[in-house]
Design an enzyme around this catalytic site. Structure first.
Site, PDB file in Angstrom:
ATOM      1  N   ALA A   1       0.972  -1.005   0.208  1.00 40.34           N
ATOM      2  CA  ALA A   1       0.596   0.493   0.057  1.00 40.34           C
ATOM      3  C   ALA A   1       0.794   1.479  -0.006  1.00 40.34           C
ATOM      4  CB  ALA A   1      -1.403   0.302   1.011  1.00 40.34           C
ATOM      5  N   ASP A   2       1.967   0.982   0.700  1.00 39.55           N
ATOM      6  CA  ASP A   2       2.916   2.049   1.182  1.00 39.55           C
ATOM      7  C   ASP A   2       3.409   2.600  -0.467  1.00 39.55           C
ATOM      8  OD1 ASP A   2       2.342   3.247   3.469  1.00 39.55           O
ATOM      9  OD2 ASP A   2       3.807   1.620   4.575  1.00 39.55           O
ATOM     10  N   LEU A   3       3.483   1.737  -0.931  1.00 40.82           N
ATOM     11  CA  LEU A   3       5.405   1.391  -2.365  1.00 40.82           C
ATOM     12  C   LEU A   3       4.551   2.031  -3.366  1.00 40.82           C
ATOM     13  CD1 LEU A   3       6.453  -1.728  -1.402  1.00 40.82           C
ATOM     14  CD2 LEU A   3       7.653   0.282  -1.471  1.00 40.82           C
TER      15      LEU A   3
END
Length: 403
Positions: free
Chosen positions: A178-180
């Site tokens: 999700a962050d990436l």
């Protein structure tokens, strides 16, 4: 002047102020740095980015341990530590924003406003500024104030319900996806805003979130829900809409195959003496409905082969196939090296270290020569560039040593 100021690349000459911490924003900043932008990372005094403390693993001398997590998302940046609640920190930040092309922040909605750096205030300082704001759940809406960490969003956005050995085994993806993805979407949005700025002369606000980034890659599982009215569930290492497609056991391990067309199915069946038109096997739709029988049939014929021999046979038959590599195998793989996916940097504490490399390559018109930037800077030490940045801003005489 930092190397990233003169190293070339598509974003050479652009200045990015990276106020973000953890992973989504820093990943966006690193992508822009890899493209040649000068990226100045603003960190909290004393502790720096949260990820400087995330570990183990830590490496280096006992009195100066370095987080490998921090090193994964901060190459090609400079570091300055600023207390953004102090007069000095705000003065330095204003000087940076006046000169910047892009600013990245991933605070909760409202934090930048309370610091006195709302989008309106920043655009008053610099009308050409592109502002990238990354949040967990979105900047507005009924749940915008919730903290957004990767695993929380993997669950909330449905990804964990699709990942695992079965419907009762929800699993997170093995990287903070999700962050990436939010970082990648953020960098993509920044580039679009910079292109539009060339036409309008004005910057704008680009917003994305971990929630939006995961829902944005639901792909066929999303339309399976919204259009077909089905609720997908995790089903391990086999594709929900193609068969045979997944991880299959053989005599001494396992291999992966992707039989994604009827032409490939005919070639696969011929190579392993299967009847391509057997009841329940004649079309992809039938094979998906009879997946358990297809898997059993494939693993029966694979049982006579070791993995290496089987991969060669599959390759000879034109069937997309591969093995499951451990990460040490991946980084020792010649194909990975050939694509520039491992880069060496000189770290001020650790010496020469290797980092996962950027995923883009660039070539001159006509594909005549590669123009990819191949020299990279190590992730910075906390406030490593602070004095030089203050001097560049003309604030050294007033503020040197204050943070």
């Amino acid at each position: 002047m930092s190397r990233t100021d003169t190293a070339g690349g598509p974003l050479s000459g652009h200045l990015v102020v990276d106020l973000s911490r953890a992973l989504a924003g820093p990943h966006a900043g690193m992508m822009l740095a890899d493209l040649g932008a000068r990226v100045i990372k603003v960190e909290n005094p004393g502790t720096g980015d949260d990820t400087r403390g995330w570990g183990p693993p830590f490496v280096g001398p006992a009195d100066d341990l370095q987080s490998t997590y921090f090193m994964s998302c901060n190459r090609n940046k400079e570091s300055i530590s600023l207390d953004l609640k102090s007069g000095d920190g705000q003065e330095v930040l204003r000087g940076l924003l006046e000169r910047a092309d892009v600013v990245i922040e991933n605070f909760r909605p409202g934090v930048m406003d309370r610091l006195g750096f709302s989008p309106a205030a920043m655009h008053e300082l610099n009308p050409r500024l592109v502002i990238l704001s990354i949040t967990g759940f979105g900047h507005d809406g009924p749940e915008s104030q919730r903290s957004g960490y990767d695993q929380i969003l993997q669950g909330e956005a449905g990804l964990m319900s699709l990942t695992g050995s079965g419907p009762n085994d929800p699993q997170r993806v093995g990287v903070p996806i999700a962050d990436l993805l939010a970082g990648m979407n953020g960098a993509f949005g920044v580039l679009a805003a910079l292109v539009e700025r060339e036409q309008t002369g004005h910057g704008q606000v680009v917003r994305t979130s971990l929630l939006a980034s995961l829902i944005g890659v639901h792909a066929f599982q999303g339309t399976r829900t919204t259009v077909a009215g089905e609720v997908p569930e995790a089903q391990g290492n086999h594709h929900p809409s193609i068969a045979p497609y997944g991880l299959f056991n053989c005599k001494d391990g396992s291999v992966q195959i992707s039989v994604g067309s009827e032409k490939l199915w005919s070639a696969f069946a011929a190579a392993f003496s299967l009847d391509p038109a057997a009841p329940g096997f004649a079309s992809n739709a039938e094979r998906v409905r009879n997946r358990a029988a297809v898997i059993a049939a494939v693993e029966r014929v694979f049982a006579d082969y070791g993995a290496a021999e089987l991969l060669q046979k599959l390759n000879d038959a034109g069937i997309p196939a591969g093995k499951v590599r451990s990460l040490d195998e991946v980084y020792a793989w010649e194909q990975v090296a050939s694509q520039g996916l491992v880069v060496d940097v000189d770290h001020p504490v650790l010496g020469k270290v290797s980092l996962p490399g950027p995923p883009l390559r660039f070539f001159a018109p006509g594909d005549t020569a590669e123009t990819t930037v191949t020299e990279h800077d190590a992730p910075p030490l906390l406030d490593e560039d602070g004095p030089a940045i203050r001097e560049w801003l003309g604030l050294a005489a007033v503020s040197a040593g204050v943070s």
